[in-house]
Scaffold this active site. Structure first.
Site, PDB file in Angstrom:
ATOM      1  N   SER A  85      38.448  35.977  42.360  1.00 26.02           N
ATOM      2  CA  SER A  85      39.792  35.407  42.399  1.00 26.02           C
ATOM      3  C   SER A  85      40.197  34.894  43.771  1.00 26.02           C
ATOM      4  O   SER A  85      39.855  35.487  44.799  1.00 26.02           O
ATOM      5  CB  SER A  85      40.799  36.471  41.959  1.00 26.02           C
ATOM      6  OG  SER A  85      42.124  36.038  42.150  1.00 26.02           O
ATOM      7  N   GLU A 122      42.999  35.245  44.876  1.00 26.26           N
ATOM      8  CA  GLU A 122      43.912  36.239  45.438  1.00 26.26           C
ATOM      9  C   GLU A 122      43.267  36.989  46.609  1.00 26.26           C
ATOM     10  O   GLU A 122      43.971  37.546  47.451  1.00 26.26           O
ATOM     11  CB  GLU A 122      44.326  37.245  44.362  1.00 26.26           C
ATOM     12  CG  GLU A 122      45.258  36.685  43.306  1.00 26.26           C
ATOM     13  CD  GLU A 122      46.692  36.560  43.793  1.00 26.26           C
ATOM     14  OE1 GLU A 122      47.050  37.248  44.762  1.00 26.26           O
ATOM     15  OE2 GLU A 122      47.452  35.784  43.191  1.00 26.26           O
ATOM     16  N   TYR A 143      45.270  44.224  43.005  1.00 28.57           N
ATOM     17  CA  TYR A 143      44.326  43.401  42.240  1.00 28.57           C
ATOM     18  C   TYR A 143      43.332  42.718  43.175  1.00 28.57           C
ATOM     19  O   TYR A 143      42.114  42.744  42.963  1.00 28.57           O
ATOM     20  CB  TYR A 143      45.092  42.359  41.420  1.00 28.57           C
ATOM     21  CG  TYR A 143      44.216  41.290  40.811  1.00 28.57           C
ATOM     22  CD1 TYR A 143      43.476  41.546  39.661  1.00 28.57           C
ATOM     23  CD2 TYR A 143      44.146  40.019  41.382  1.00 28.57           C
ATOM     24  CE1 TYR A 143      42.671  40.560  39.099  1.00 28.57           C
ATOM     25  CE2 TYR A 143      43.355  39.031  40.823  1.00 28.57           C
ATOM     26  CZ  TYR A 143      42.619  39.303  39.687  1.00 28.57           C
ATOM     27  OH  TYR A 143      41.826  38.319  39.137  1.00 28.57           O
TER      28      TYR A 143
END
Length: 323
Positions: free
Chosen positions: A127, A129, A153
């Site tokens: 990801s 992120e 996460y």
């Protein structure tokens, strides 16, 4: 001779599209589902049209024994590890569960393949992120941009990414990672902002609700269609050398513009209907994500089929019909 692919997280947005793609290419597709994951309406909707074309096996990435049983049974040519708790906001409320499904889950998958089917090619979902607010001077995030995770996460994803590289180098395994930026579709869950906006706007358009509550509109994201992303997954595993790739549009749009486009497509002014809800703000927010997909394009020949607006148009039509 057809290939066999094992997909964890097949009931999710990406898993369902990936299953369709692999079936179209003649694959035998095995999907793992948890004991309760096929009982929800959304999960049923995503793969209900495929149940007579794929094989579903009960397994959970947090349960190594269940993964081993499925792997021993099929010895897949390719494994796509897509299972995860993937909602950033929820990861603050449930950090342990998030870490178990991603960090421990990835480690279980790698151990399983290493010990039982070491020639299996592994695709690991990752990801954007992980970058946090780190961005290169030219405004892009790429494979060499340092990670700076700022939510549970993302922290779990960093571990997953690093352990994949470790196993790849230590055990000479074919493990590739796709660092995915935001990708959406009509199959996106209600807890993600694109679906919240589109579904909310259509409900307002149909006079089924009055207002739409959202968090911070002044964030910028790199949005693509999930179908383009699963095509990238497949292309990545067809390469002779495993590697890590950014998968993104390379374009930037604000959530405010997304709202403006969706509402205007329905003949409405978004400013009349959207309210800011402080409870929907993240404890730590990433202001901007913009990926550089040039390596993916150059190495695999990948290219997008959907533009940002085409992606939203498809979602709008889907929810107009469904609601």
């Amino acid at each position: 001779m057809s290939k066999t692919a094992l997909i964890t997280g097949i009931t999710g947005q990406d898993g369902s599209y990936l299953a369709e793609l692999l079936l179209s290419k003649g694959y035998k597709v095995i999907g793992t589902i948890r004991r309760h994951s096929f009982n929800t309406n959304l999960s049923n909707t995503r793969i209900s049209h495929l149940v007579d074309k794929i094989i579903l096996e009960y397994a959970d990435v947090t349960d190594l024994d269940s993964l081993q049983k499925v792997t021993k049974k099929y010895h897949p040519d390719e494994l796509y590890n897509l299972a995860a708790q993937s909602d950033v906001r929820i990861s603050f409320d449930n950090p342990v569960y998030t870490n178990n499904t991603i960090s421990t889950g990835t480690l279980n998958v790698l151990e399983c393949i290493k010990n039982i089917s070491p020639t299996t090619k592994v695709y690991q979902a990752s990801s954007s992120e992980m970058f946090g607010n780190n961005i290169d001077k030219d405004g892009y995030q790429r494979e060499t941009t340092p990670f700076n995770p700022n939510n549970p996460y993302a922290c779990s994803r960093v571990f997953s990414y690093n352990i994949c590289n470790t196993y790849k180098e230590a055990y000479d395994m074919h493990i590739s990672t796709g660092i995915a930026f935001n990708h959406e579709s009509p199959r996106r869950g209600d807890n993600f902002v694109t679906t919240k906006v589109v579904k909310g706007a259509v409900n307002i358009y149909k006079n089924q609700q009055d207002k739409l509550k959202l968090g911070n509109l002044d964030v910028y994201r790199d949005w693509s269609h999930a179908k383009d992303h699963v095509n990238a997954m497949w292309l990545i595993l067809q390469q002779s050398t495993p590697d890590n790739f950014i998968c993104s549009s390379g374009e930037l749009n604000s959530l405010k513009y997304l709202c403006e486009y969706v509402f205007s497509s329905l003949g409405m002014d978004y400013e009349k209907y959207i309210e800011t809800d402080p409870n929907m703000l993240r404890p730590k927010e990433i202001k901007l994500t913009k990926g550089d997909p040039s390596k993916l394009e150059k190495v695999t020949g990948w290219n997008r089929k959907y533009s940002f607006k085409e992606m939203l148009d498809e979602m709008i039509e889907y929810w107009k019909d469904k609601l």
